[in-house]
Design a protein around this motif. Structure first.
Motif, PDB file in Angstrom:
ATOM      1  N   ALA A  17       5.537  39.667 -40.028  1.00  0.00           N
ATOM      2  CA  ALA A  17       6.715  39.520 -40.894  1.00  0.00           C
ATOM      3  C   ALA A  17       6.654  38.180 -41.616  1.00  0.00           C
ATOM      4  CB  ALA A  17       7.997  39.619 -40.062  1.00  0.00           C
ATOM      5  N   ALA A  18       6.297  37.126 -40.862  1.00  0.00           N
ATOM      6  CA  ALA A  18       6.250  35.797 -41.470  1.00  0.00           C
ATOM      7  C   ALA A  18       5.227  35.788 -42.614  1.00  0.00           C
ATOM      8  CB  ALA A  18       5.899  34.749 -40.414  1.00  0.00           C
ATOM      9  N   ALA A  19       4.074  36.434 -42.392  1.00  0.00           N
ATOM     10  CA  ALA A  19       3.042  36.444 -43.430  1.00  0.00           C
ATOM     11  C   ALA A  19       3.535  37.202 -44.664  1.00  0.00           C
ATOM     12  CB  ALA A  19       1.763  37.077 -42.884  1.00  0.00           C
ATOM     13  N   ALA A  20       4.166  38.359 -44.448  1.00  0.00           N
ATOM     14  CA  ALA A  20       4.641  39.155 -45.592  1.00  0.00           C
ATOM     15  C   ALA A  20       5.756  38.412 -46.338  1.00  0.00           C
ATOM     16  CB  ALA A  20       5.135  40.516 -45.103  1.00  0.00           C
ATOM     17  N   PHE A  21       6.671  37.804 -45.592  1.00  0.00           N
ATOM     18  CA  PHE A  21       7.758  37.075 -46.253  1.00  0.00           C
ATOM     19  C   PHE A  21       7.202  35.876 -47.029  1.00  0.00           C
ATOM     20  CE2 PHE A  21      10.954  38.740 -42.906  1.00  0.00           C
ATOM     21  CZ  PHE A  21      11.343  39.783 -43.740  1.00  0.00           C
ATOM     22  N   LEU A  22       6.156  35.250 -46.469  1.00  0.00           N
ATOM     23  CA  LEU A  22       5.568  34.104 -47.186  1.00  0.00           C
ATOM     24  C   LEU A  22       4.953  34.581 -48.505  1.00  0.00           C
ATOM     25  CD1 LEU A  22       4.974  31.120 -47.208  1.00  0.00           C
ATOM     26  CD2 LEU A  22       2.861  31.544 -45.975  1.00  0.00           C
ATOM     27  N   LEU A  23       4.291  35.735 -48.483  1.00  0.00           N
ATOM     28  CA  LEU A  23       3.748  36.269 -49.743  1.00  0.00           C
ATOM     29  C   LEU A  23       4.886  36.574 -50.720  1.00  0.00           C
ATOM     30  CD1 LEU A  23       0.918  38.622 -48.441  1.00  0.00           C
ATOM     31  CD2 LEU A  23       0.630  36.662 -49.951  1.00  0.00           C
ATOM     32  N   SER A  24       6.017  37.091 -50.203  1.00  0.00           N
ATOM     33  CA  SER A  24       7.141  37.377 -51.102  1.00  0.00           C
ATOM     34  C   SER A  24       7.679  36.072 -51.678  1.00  0.00           C
ATOM     35  CB  SER A  24       8.253  38.143 -50.376  1.00  0.00           C
ATOM     36  OG  SER A  24       9.042  37.273 -49.594  1.00  0.00           O
ATOM     37  N   LEU A  25       7.633  35.013 -50.870  1.00  0.00           N
ATOM     38  CA  LEU A  25       8.061  33.712 -51.397  1.00  0.00           C
ATOM     39  C   LEU A  25       7.121  33.306 -52.538  1.00  0.00           C
ATOM     40  CD1 LEU A  25       9.933  31.162 -50.849  1.00  0.00           C
ATOM     41  CD2 LEU A  25       7.909  30.180 -49.797  1.00  0.00           C
TER      42      LEU A  25
END
Ligand code: HEM
Lengths: 275, 418
Positions: free
Chosen positions: A142-150
């Motif tokens: 989740a952290a990796a995906a949210f970071l990409l969304s950031l």
């Protein structure tokens, strides 16, 4: 060289390659050398090798995966974020600019990890559960995906805030940036939901209740609701790309607060984690 | 839900209401970490003295017991009603939209083009296909899962109960609610009692070479004979789950002889400021007692005993089992034996399996809603002059900008250039 010294040296080698990759990505994007993007990507992927080896060495030394101390958690989160970035950029050279958000964040996480408590702590009995693997694994995804969304959201904002026309030209179109922001938020949200559900099942195994309004649990819920509200707002109010980007930056801030900042600040049953 | 007046239904279904409901739950969560929950009278008085306005707000909004406050329960009830309305509507829509589109449905397709290719000799042909149709089940499944979770939460508030106590090796936990020190139960729940007495026979901690705790288990004798209870491996006893927690330590079984009377008591030593387990407490006759044992993987075979009077040390000794310490004013304190103690929790929660079902539905629904996208494709070919005119249209239901590549490939294939 002792095992720990080797681990640190490998970590620094990974960090150095990420920094080199970031500089080359910056050069490729800001000065219009798209041909350098694949080389920059190659450097980032090369960094994953020593960094991954350092994580495995630590794993072998402490006898548990990278999920207990801040040093282990931040390092593994950074590895996964760079790996997710590499996966996304493979075959999408036009998206090199995303690396300018994801790589600095990963290098920062790695650096914070390297300068924090490096003692060896064994995992206590409550944490020894198969649900831990799902809980922590999906939280990291989740952290990796949210970071990409950031990353895509920040590019959207850079575009909207009137960056130089030549830079804007090199960024993907607003509607495509928007679609990817929503896509990454969607996957992050799915992973975060699985992480929370696995945590609840595990809590029921270990503490006798699946939900107890513990501070960390509550904040996970708050960050989950923040992303849920963002996804609703897209549908309900036909949120345009720029407000969507701002909302995903705000939701990411709540997520980081819940995952990485709050464990220091509040007393919680999760206190064994992230020391 | 259909009995609700239309205006109320419309209000509950409004995007603003739904957003406010989510925000309400999030705000309650924030309040619970910012404001101490269930404070004692002293903490309340301190807040009232230091910050009267904040204390008034906390009192008025019930922020110090936010998850049982009226407004929070109202928000959750409203959310459940909104969800029920939305879920019913979403399932109806999923069924309605399941079939393939008609040709007219592609008028709004974001990707549409016409091309000409060599004649095939056939007449007008319409090909309509769709993939990812299961995506439409995602959101209804997810929201149904949330509804089930809310129902499970309500069941837990009403019928869930948990009890806890410390137990020494050798203790028998009786089959009545009084066997526990604390009972924490839902509004309509009976207190927790084990279905039959259970004896804690022996506790078996094991440690890493570094001395940290590796695992903790207990041999017990229950209704079905001997059994093993461990941290993370609760025991199911006829609807009641018995848990071993990680809170454990040595217990000193003491005998105090004062003025001809002997009293026995157990002191539960627990890690305090030092890593070594300790115990402080009063003795009859105005004396204070301090106990300390060495931390370690094995049951300690000696305990450091200090007796204080008005803060001054008046007697001290290291006692092994059977050892005794004479008290200056007459009498003695003897250590009979050292056993392990551990904290046990018993819970009865009829909502656990419904909650798991809710999680499973929510996760499955979300996986469909996020990972799958329904894409409808139209290809109409009709003779036109010497060749054939082909209309190609592609209609993704979400994330349309991500399908440009797929549309290009489709067009190339239809034009014979693939
Ligand atoms: C008060 C309770 C809720 C109501 C009434 C509600 C209602 C809705 C509605 C009407 C939609 C649009 C569905 C459609 O157009 O097919 C939707 C979509 C969605 N909702 Fe909810 N919802 C609620 C709670 C939640 C919560 C708590 C979350 C998670 C935090 C959530 C996450 C989502 C997601 C992820 C979507 C799909 C968004 C997309 O397709 O991009 N919902 N919800």
């Amino acid at each position: 060289m002792s095992g720990f010294a080797l681990e640190v040296a490998l970590h620094w080698a990974g960090a150095a390659l990420y920094i080199a990759a970031m500089v080359l990505f910056a050069n490729a994007v800001l000065f219009g050398h798209p041909g350098r993007t694949p080389v920059a990507l190659g450097l980032a992927v090369a960094g994953l090798v020593p960094h991954g080896a350092a994580i495995l060495l630590r794993w072998a030394a402490v006898g548990h995966g990278p999920y207990l101390l801040r040093y282990e958690v931040l390092s593994a989160n950074a590895w996964l974020a760079v790996a997710a970035l590499a996966l996304f950029l493979r075959g999408r050279p036009a998206w090199g600019a995303v690396a300018l958000v994801v790589l600095p964040a990963s290098i920062l996480a790695l650096g914070l990890g390297l300068f924090s408590n490096d003692e060896i702590r064994r995992i206590p009995p409550t944490l020894r559960s198969v649900w831990l693997v799902f809980h922590v694994g999906f939280a990291k995804l989740a952290a990796a995906a949210f970071l990409l969304s950031l990353g895509t959201a920040v590019l959207q904002l850079v575009r909207a805030r009137g960056a130089s026309p030549r830079l804007v030209e090199r960024l993907p179109a607003p509607e495509v940036l928007d679609a990817y922001t929503v896509r990454f938020v969607g996957f992050g949200f799915l992973f975060w939901t699985i992480a929370i559900a696995a945590g609840a099942i595990w809590a029921n195994q270990s503490w006798g209740r699946y939900w107890g309004w513990d501070a960390i649990e509550t904040w996970s819920l708050v960050s989950w609701l923040a992303y849920g509200t963002l996804l609703h707002a897209r549908l309900f109010f036909r949120l345009r790309p720029v407000p969507t980007a701002w909302s995903s930056v705000a939701a990411f801030a709540v997520f980081v607060l819940a995952l990485l900042v709050l464990p220091f600040l509040v007393p919680s049953l999760h206190a064994a984690y992230f020391q | 839900m259909s009995m609700l007046p239309t205006r109320l239904r419309r209000a509950l279904r409004s995007p603003w209401t739904i957003t406010a409901e989510l925000a309400g739950v999030a705000l309650a969560g924030l309040a619970s970490t910012l404001v101490e929950q269930h404070p004692g009278a002293a903490a309340r008085a301190r807040l009232a003295a230091a910050r009267p306005a904040a204390a008034w707000l906390v009192q008025a909004l019930g922020l110090d017991r936010v998850f049982t406050s009226g407004w929070f329960l109202l928000v959750v009830a409203a959310a459940a009603c909104s969800l029920a309305l939305v879920v019913a509507e979403q399932w109806r829509r999923a069924v309605r939209e399941w079939p393939l589109l008609e040709e007219a449905g592609f008028r709004a397709a974001p990707y549409r083009t016409e091309l000409v290719r060599p004649a095939s000799g056939e007449g007008r042909r319409v090909r309509i296909t769709a993939r990812g149709r299961a995506a439409a089940l995602g959101s209804p499944l997810f929201h149904t899962g949330l509804l089930v979770l809310l129902a499970a939460g309500a069941a837990r508030m009403l019928f869930g109960a948990a009890a806890a106590r410390e137990a020494l090796e050798g203790d028998v936990i009786g089959a009545d609610p009084g066997a526990f020190e604390t009972q924490d139960r839902g509004l309509l729940a009976a207190p927790v009692a084990l279905p039959a007495p259970v004896k804690l026979v022996e506790l078996a901690p094991s440690h890493y070479p570094s001395g940290e705790l590796l695992a903790l288990s207990a041999r017990i004798a229950g209704p079905a004979g001997p059994a093993l209870l461990a941290v993370n491996a609760p025991l199911e006893l006829d609807g009641v789950r018995l848990y071993l927690t990680q809170a454990f330590g040595p217990a000193a079984i003491l005998e105090l002889r004062l003025r001809g009377t002997a009293t026995a008591r157990a002191a539960l030593l627990a890690p305090a400021d030092s890593a070594d387990p300790e115990w402080f407490g009063p003795l009859p006759g105005g004396l204070d007692l301090r106990l300390r044992a060495a931390a370690g993987p094995r049951r300690p075979d000696a305990v450091d005993v200090r007796v204080l009077s008005g803060g001054a040390l008046i007697a001290a000794a290291r006692l092994g089992p059977g050892g005794a310490l004479a008290l200056p004013e007459g009498g003695s304190l003897a250590l009979r034996e050292v056993r392990w103690w551990v904290r046990l929790v018993a819970s009865r929660d009829p909502s656990a399996w419904p909650a798991y079902a809710g999680f499973a539905l929510a996760v499955a629904g979300l996986a469909l809603a996020i990972a799958a996208v329904r894409v409808d494709v139209l290809v109409v070919a009709e003779p036109a002059g010497a060749g054939e005119r082909v209309v190609v249209a592609l209609r993704p239901r979400r994330l349309a900008p991500l399908f440009a590549g797929e549309f290009d490939r489709l067009v190339r294939r239809e034009s014979g250039r693939s």
